[in-house]
Structure formats: C-alpha cells, structure tokens
Write a protein that holds these residues in place. Structure first.
Motif, PDB file in Angstrom:
ATOM      1  N   GLU A  22       0.846  -1.106   0.045  1.00 36.65           N
ATOM      2  CA  GLU A  22      -0.053  -0.118   0.078  1.00 36.65           C
ATOM      3  C   GLU A  22       0.769   1.009  -0.022  1.00 36.65           C
ATOM      4  O   GLU A  22       0.481   2.407  -0.563  1.00 36.65           O
ATOM      5  CB  GLU A  22      -0.784  -0.009   1.527  1.00 36.65           C
ATOM      6  CG  GLU A  22      -1.877   0.863   1.274  1.00 36.65           C
ATOM      7  CD  GLU A  22      -3.039   0.971   2.407  1.00 36.65           C
ATOM      8  OE1 GLU A  22      -3.595   1.736   2.556  1.00 36.65           O
ATOM      9  OE2 GLU A  22      -2.909   0.095   3.130  1.00 36.65           O
ATOM     10  N   ALA A  23       2.195   1.226   0.570  1.00 37.67           N
ATOM     11  CA  ALA A  23       2.924   2.320   0.842  1.00 37.67           C
ATOM     12  C   ALA A  23       4.590   1.843   0.692  1.00 37.67           C
ATOM     13  O   ALA A  23       4.710   0.437   0.329  1.00 37.67           O
ATOM     14  CB  ALA A  23       2.651   3.134   1.985  1.00 37.67           C
ATOM     15  N   GLY A  45       0.389   0.232  -4.372  1.00 41.51           N
ATOM     16  CA  GLY A  45      -1.074   0.608  -4.526  1.00 41.51           C
ATOM     17  C   GLY A  45      -2.024  -0.387  -4.376  1.00 41.51           C
ATOM     18  O   GLY A  45      -3.305   0.056  -4.565  1.00 41.51           O
ATOM     19  N   ILE A  46      -1.694  -1.304  -3.953  1.00 45.24           N
ATOM     20  CA  ILE A  46      -2.594  -2.477  -3.803  1.00 45.24           C
ATOM     21  C   ILE A  46      -2.465  -3.022  -2.250  1.00 45.24           C
ATOM     22  O   ILE A  46      -1.305  -3.500  -1.936  1.00 45.24           O
ATOM     23  CB  ILE A  46      -2.662  -3.682  -4.728  1.00 45.24           C
ATOM     24  CG1 ILE A  46      -2.698  -3.225  -6.011  1.00 45.24           C
ATOM     25  CG2 ILE A  46      -3.481  -4.891  -4.447  1.00 45.24           C
ATOM     26  CD1 ILE A  46      -2.638  -4.200  -7.210  1.00 45.24           C
ATOM     27  N   THR A  47      -3.610  -3.184  -1.539  1.00 45.30           N
ATOM     28  CA  THR A  47      -3.617  -3.589  -0.134  1.00 45.30           C
ATOM     29  C   THR A  47      -3.329  -5.118  -0.056  1.00 45.30           C
ATOM     30  O   THR A  47      -3.501  -5.882  -1.129  1.00 45.30           O
ATOM     31  CB  THR A  47      -4.659  -3.112   0.630  1.00 45.30           C
ATOM     32  OG1 THR A  47      -5.731  -4.059   0.392  1.00 45.30           O
ATOM     33  CG2 THR A  47      -4.954  -1.875   0.623  1.00 45.30           C
ATOM     34  N   ASP A  48      -3.067  -5.383   1.162  1.00 50.19           N
ATOM     35  CA  ASP A  48      -2.909  -6.975   1.474  1.00 50.19           C
ATOM     36  C   ASP A  48      -4.160  -7.793   1.155  1.00 50.19           C
ATOM     37  O   ASP A  48      -4.081  -9.000   0.919  1.00 50.19           O
ATOM     38  CB  ASP A  48      -2.368  -7.332   2.824  1.00 50.19           C
ATOM     39  CG  ASP A  48      -0.843  -6.923   3.014  1.00 50.19           C
ATOM     40  OD1 ASP A  48      -0.114  -6.897   1.962  1.00 50.19           O
ATOM     41  OD2 ASP A  48      -0.416  -6.897   4.217  1.00 50.19           O
ATOM     42  N   ASP A  49      -5.230  -6.973   1.199  1.00 49.34           N
ATOM     43  CA  ASP A  49      -6.524  -7.570   1.036  1.00 49.34           C
ATOM     44  C   ASP A  49      -6.877  -7.380  -0.325  1.00 49.34           C
ATOM     45  O   ASP A  49      -8.238  -7.539  -0.534  1.00 49.34           O
ATOM     46  CB  ASP A  49      -7.775  -6.659   1.951  1.00 49.34           C
ATOM     47  CG  ASP A  49      -7.440  -6.903   3.568  1.00 49.34           C
ATOM     48  OD1 ASP A  49      -6.942  -8.057   3.784  1.00 49.34           O
ATOM     49  OD2 ASP A  49      -7.399  -6.194   4.345  1.00 49.34           O
ATOM     50  N   GLU A  51      -7.233  -4.754  -2.052  1.00 46.89           N
ATOM     51  CA  GLU A  51      -8.023  -3.703  -2.474  1.00 46.89           C
ATOM     52  C   GLU A  51      -7.290  -2.474  -3.125  1.00 46.89           C
ATOM     53  O   GLU A  51      -5.931  -2.485  -2.934  1.00 46.89           O
ATOM     54  CB  GLU A  51      -8.531  -2.863  -1.131  1.00 46.89           C
ATOM     55  CG  GLU A  51      -9.262  -1.672  -1.407  1.00 46.89           C
ATOM     56  CD  GLU A  51      -9.696  -0.843  -0.260  1.00 46.89           C
ATOM     57  OE1 GLU A  51     -10.204   0.195  -0.239  1.00 46.89           O
ATOM     58  OE2 GLU A  51      -9.549  -1.762   0.912  1.00 46.89           O
ATOM     59  N   ILE A  52      -7.512  -2.171  -4.369  1.00 41.73           N
ATOM     60  CA  ILE A  52      -6.943  -1.300  -5.085  1.00 41.73           C
ATOM     61  C   ILE A  52      -7.291   0.348  -4.691  1.00 41.73           C
ATOM     62  O   ILE A  52      -8.121   0.833  -4.735  1.00 41.73           O
ATOM     63  CB  ILE A  52      -7.190  -1.296  -6.701  1.00 41.73           C
ATOM     64  CG1 ILE A  52      -6.823  -2.527  -7.313  1.00 41.73           C
ATOM     65  CG2 ILE A  52      -6.364  -0.196  -7.387  1.00 41.73           C
ATOM     66  CD1 ILE A  52      -7.283  -2.751  -8.633  1.00 41.73           C
ATOM     67  N   ARG A  53      -6.063   0.714  -4.034  1.00 46.53           N
ATOM     68  CA  ARG A  53      -6.139   2.307  -3.439  1.00 46.53           C
ATOM     69  C   ARG A  53      -5.200   3.183  -4.245  1.00 46.53           C
ATOM     70  O   ARG A  53      -5.552   4.441  -4.434  1.00 46.53           O
ATOM     71  CB  ARG A  53      -5.647   2.153  -2.189  1.00 46.53           C
ATOM     72  CG  ARG A  53      -6.499   1.374  -1.105  1.00 46.53           C
ATOM     73  CD  ARG A  53      -6.197   1.908   0.232  1.00 46.53           C
ATOM     74  NE  ARG A  53      -7.196   1.200   1.092  1.00 46.53           N
ATOM     75  CZ  ARG A  53      -7.141   1.052   2.548  1.00 46.53           C
ATOM     76  NH1 ARG A  53      -6.064   1.637   3.043  1.00 46.53           N
ATOM     77  NH2 ARG A  53      -8.102   0.468   3.061  1.00 46.53           N
ATOM     78  N   GLY A  54      -4.357   2.557  -5.057  1.00 42.15           N
ATOM     79  CA  GLY A  54      -3.541   3.575  -5.943  1.00 42.15           C
ATOM     80  C   GLY A  54      -2.520   4.376  -5.378  1.00 42.15           C
ATOM     81  O   GLY A  54      -2.463   4.595  -4.211  1.00 42.15           O
ATOM     82  N   VAL A  55      -1.541   4.912  -6.041  1.00 44.51           N
ATOM     83  CA  VAL A  55      -0.783   5.825  -5.587  1.00 44.51           C
ATOM     84  C   VAL A  55      -0.525   6.995  -6.502  1.00 44.51           C
ATOM     85  O   VAL A  55      -0.725   6.691  -7.803  1.00 44.51           O
ATOM     86  CB  VAL A  55       0.857   5.181  -5.315  1.00 44.51           C
ATOM     87  CG1 VAL A  55       0.734   4.184  -4.044  1.00 44.51           C
ATOM     88  CG2 VAL A  55       1.398   4.385  -6.353  1.00 44.51           C
ATOM     89  N   LEU A  61       8.772   9.725  -6.900  1.00 37.03           N
ATOM     90  CA  LEU A  61       8.562   8.496  -6.383  1.00 37.03           C
ATOM     91  C   LEU A  61       9.436   7.396  -7.026  1.00 37.03           C
ATOM     92  O   LEU A  61       9.957   6.659  -6.171  1.00 37.03           O
ATOM     93  CB  LEU A  61       7.063   7.893  -6.667  1.00 37.03           C
ATOM     94  CG  LEU A  61       6.728   6.761  -6.005  1.00 37.03           C
ATOM     95  CD1 LEU A  61       6.607   6.578  -4.619  1.00 37.03           C
ATOM     96  CD2 LEU A  61       5.135   6.349  -6.459  1.00 37.03           C
ATOM     97  N   LYS A  62       9.550   7.341  -8.051  1.00 37.27           N
ATOM     98  CA  LYS A  62      10.373   6.408  -8.857  1.00 37.27           C
ATOM     99  C   LYS A  62      11.807   6.519  -8.486  1.00 37.27           C
ATOM    100  O   LYS A  62      12.579   5.704  -8.083  1.00 37.27           O
ATOM    101  CB  LYS A  62      10.320   6.467 -10.472  1.00 37.27           C
ATOM    102  CG  LYS A  62       8.982   5.998 -10.889  1.00 37.27           C
ATOM    103  CD  LYS A  62       8.987   6.319 -12.343  1.00 37.27           C
ATOM    104  CE  LYS A  62       7.513   5.855 -13.060  1.00 37.27           C
ATOM    105  NZ  LYS A  62       7.398   5.879 -14.521  1.00 37.27           N
TER     106      LYS A  62
END
Length: 469
Positions: A22-23, A45-49, A51-55, A61-62
């Motif tokens: 996620e981060a 950007g994807i949680t362990d569950d 879920e797509i939350r994005g960044v 960042l790169k």
C-alpha cells in the motif's frame, strides 16, 4: 499490463513472485527478498486484502524507490511498469547473492519475506547453489505435444483463478513459462504440474507406493508408481494408502457416518506433499517413497534438510529447496502456510492418540508414522467370543476374506455384483461366502430378488464394533 492481467494477479493473490504494497514501508525488505530468490513483482498501490487504492506516480517516487534499491548491498536491479495508478516494481533475481538491506538479509518463502542471518543465507546459497531445479527451463518439453490444458484448468479451479487471459499469458503470470522467439518455453515447475504424462519427460519424479508383508522389506504385497503430474501423484499415493489402512466409523448424528483412518488422513497427506515439495530433483536415482508395513508407514524423499535450516529450527522455520513448486502448491491450498506443516502433522497424530512421528534426516528425509495394533476382522460365536480365525472348519485365509465382506457390507447395502467390485472377490466365491455368513446370522437379504441388497444383521455389526475399539 492490462485490465485482464491485473484481474488475474488479484485473483492469484500474493505469492512467491508477487507482493502487494500500500505504501513504501519496508519496501527494501521486499526488494532484497526477491533478489535473493527468483525475482518478482511488487504492486505498489494494492493492499494485502487485494483492494486497489492506487498511488500518485511521479518521477520523484520512482527516484526514491531507485535510491532504496541502490542502497541495498549489493544494489538490486529493478524496472518500473505503470498501469493506471498502480506502480509495478519488477525485481530481477540477483546475480550476486546474498543481498542485504538496512534491516538484514531476507529471502522469499511462499508469499512472505523471511529474515535470515548472514551465516544462514551464505550457507544456503553455498550448498544449494544458485540454480534451482524447478526454475530451469527444459527445451525438450513441447507446448503443443506435452502440455495438458485440462491440468491447467484443474489448477485454476483449485486456486480459484478465472481464465481471463489466453493460456500462454496465464502460464507466464504463474511463473512456469516464458516466451522465447514466439515459442512458449516451460520451466520444470510448469512441467511437473502441467505435463500430459510426466513419465514422458522425467522418470525420477514418481511417487512409489509399496505394501510389505510384516515389518521388513522382504515380501512386497503391492506396489504402484504414480508419475502423471505432482497433483495426481499426491492423489494417487493417498488412494493407495486408503486402500490398505483400517477404517472405523463414528456416529455423529449426521446422515453420513464419519470415517476415521487408523492414521490421520490429513497428517499422511501433509507428509506426502512435504516430500514432493522438498525433495532434491537433481538426484535422478530415487523416487519419493511411501512404504506401508504392519507396524508403521514411512514417507521418504531424497535431500534431507535444506542447508541453512538447522535441526533445532526444524518445524518452526521454513527454507524452500523448490520455491516455485511450493508456491504452486500453496496456490491450490495443498500447503496452508509456509512452515506450519510439521507441527500440523504432530498435532493430528497426538490428537489421534498415536505415538509421535519420528523424523529422520541425513541424505534422505523420512517421516515415520506408527500404526496402531492391527485388529483383523473376526467372526463372533453365539456368546460373543472370537473363533480366532477358524469358523466352523474354515481356514484363516477364508476367515480373512469373510471379514473383508462384512467390512464392505457395513459401508454400503449392495448386491453381489457391486460387492465383487468393492472387494475384488469373484461372484462365485462371494455367493458361497454370503451363504455361510447368512447361515450364521451375520447377513440377510432385503428387498425383491432382482433389486434387493445384502445388509448386515445386528450380530454382523458387532464385528465392526470390535474394529472400532
């Protein structure tokens, strides 16, 4: 990356070569874990569950991620791929292992990154080598000739993965194939799972099952070699065991009685899966062995403990010899959680009231299950006593056969033809046996002559009661 491929990744979930983040927290740990293993992809950007939350994807960042990779010792090689607001970090398998980040050394164990001390990880790569059998490609395996799409369908069904992409793309996403000059090239993990007939490619990948008379390897009563694919091999070995293990029945209040094997089914299955997953496939002179004796069951694979795993850590830590094989078995839920199988076996055997499993490891790894004292099917006289294998002048061999008939009738109400299939006894012999059992009050016939079935009387059920004690 496209929408369908992302959907496939989400359905597959985290695995040996896939990590959701996620981060950026602890991302250096994931980078070195993949570098110390076989490479992989981090989906930022994807949680362990799932879920797509994005960044928010920026050059800054790169650059930040690239700096983290460069600060690993030695630096980890990475590439970036962007799909919508998901940043995919592609980590290459390292060429200068072991790799270290600020918090230590890590390697990939199934869907997790496991910390190792430097001595452990150096010893692991020194002895096991940087080449793993399950990751080597085999150019002799031809996609059109040797690949079985029905076995891939079975795998996807067991894993709960939709067939949203074409077959080559699915195989590549599973990490079992790659494309070279337009051709689909399989690695050994893919071959072991998806070959039409594994025997056509490798002869040493079989699971050999043997039943011996007595407690020594002298007289073989039955033997089977299973070498179709790893999932079929595991299933075949379990069918072999169930064919000869004693079963008792427990009344639970449900319509179906509960079958209980003399040695817990799940413990034996776990041991066979462990042997298949952890054997050393570079050694071609031996198979996984499942051997049944009167007093024990031995399940053996070549390879012993994986180097880097100390005997005192056995059962609490996991180091994988064949990580791709283990990952595929984990996806189809044959392996629940990495490093828990040994303790699960121990617990199941203890709950069954059996002696502890004996584990032996040297050149080979062996799990030894003690069988309870055998209680052969016996025939009761009018007062409830046992005839000791002689039934009105019938010899011991015939008494044993009568016991088999009674055991079959206890599980189902059947006619002569069905009983012949269940027991392997000819119809003519069964007619004589049934007449004898009926004469003594152990069986009776219910229903019309053409459609009726043989059943056990209350007196006959007493025999199965003895087996259950």
């Amino acid at each position: 990356m496209n929408e369908k491929e992302l959907q496939l990744v989400l359905e597959e979930g985290e695995g040996y070569k896939i990590e959701f983040k996620e981060a950026l927290t602890d991302i250096d740990k994931e980078l070195v874990a993949f570098a110390n293993s076989s490479g992989g992809r981090i989906f930022l950007g994807i949680t362990d569950d799932k879920e797509i939350r994005g960044v928010k994807i920026t050059n800054r960042l790169k650059s930040q991620i690239q700096d983290i990779a460069n600060n690993c010792q030695p630096s980890v090689k990475i590439l970036f791929e962007v799909f919508k607001d998901i940043l995919v970090i592609i980590v290459r398998g390292g060429e200068d292992k072991p790799y270290k980040c600020s918090s230590g050394f890590y390697t990939r164990v199934g869907p997790n990154s496991q910390k190792l001390n430097r001595d452990d990880i150096i010893e692991f790569f020194k002895v096991e080598g940087k080449i793993r059998f399950d990751e080597l490609v085999n150019l002799k395996f031809d996609y059109d000739t040797h690949f079985d799409p029905t076995k891939l369908d079975r795998f996807l069904r067991l894993a709960g993965i939709s067939k949203v992409l074409d077959i080559p793309s699915i195989l590549i996403n599973l990490g079992v194939a790659e494309k070279q000059e337009g051709k689909v090239i399989f690695n050994n993990a893919g071959i072991l799972f998806f070959a039409k007939n594994l025997q056509d490619i490798y002869y040493h990948t079989a699971v050999t099952c043997a039943l011996y008379k007595g407690t020594e390897k002298i007289e073989v009563l039955d033997r089977r070699d299973f070498n179709e694919d790893l999932i079929s091999n595991i299933g075949g070995a379990m069918i072999f065991l169930m064919r000869y293990l004693a079963v008792r029945y427990e009344i639970t209040g449900e319509p179906m009685r509960k079958e209980i094997l003399e040695v817990p089914y799940e413990a034996l299955r776990e041991a066979i899966i462990n042997a298949v997953a952890h054997r050393d496939y570079f050694e071609k002179g031996t198979n996984v062995m499942v051997e049944m004796f009167d007093d024990r069951i031995e399940i053996t694979n070549f390879g012993g403990l994986v180097k880097g795993l100390k005997p005192e850590d056995f059962g609490t830590k996991s180091v994988l010899r064949n990580p791709s094989i283990a990952d595929l078995l984990h996806r189809v839920k044959y392996i629940e959680k990495m490093g828990t199988g040994i303790n699960k076996m121990r617990r199941l055997v203890a709950e069954a009231g059996l002696p502890p499993i004996v584990f032996e490891f040297g050149t080979f790894f062996t799990a030894i299950f003690r069988r309870p004292a055998r209680i052969e099917p016996t025939i009761f006289d009018e007062s409830g006593g046992v005839f000791g294998g002689v039934f009105g002048g019938v010899n011991e061999k015939v008494a044993e056969r009568l016991g088999k008939v009674i055991k079959a009738l206890y599980s189902e109400q059947v006619n002569i033809s069905q009983l012949a299939v269940m027991t392997g006894i000819s119809k003519r012999t069964l007619e004589r046996d049934i007449a004898l059992l009926k004469d003594k009050g152990f069986t009776e016939f219910e229903g019309a002559p053409k459609t009726g079935r043989y059943v056990l009387t209350e007196k006959g059920k007493k025999i199965m009661g003895a087996l259950a004690t």
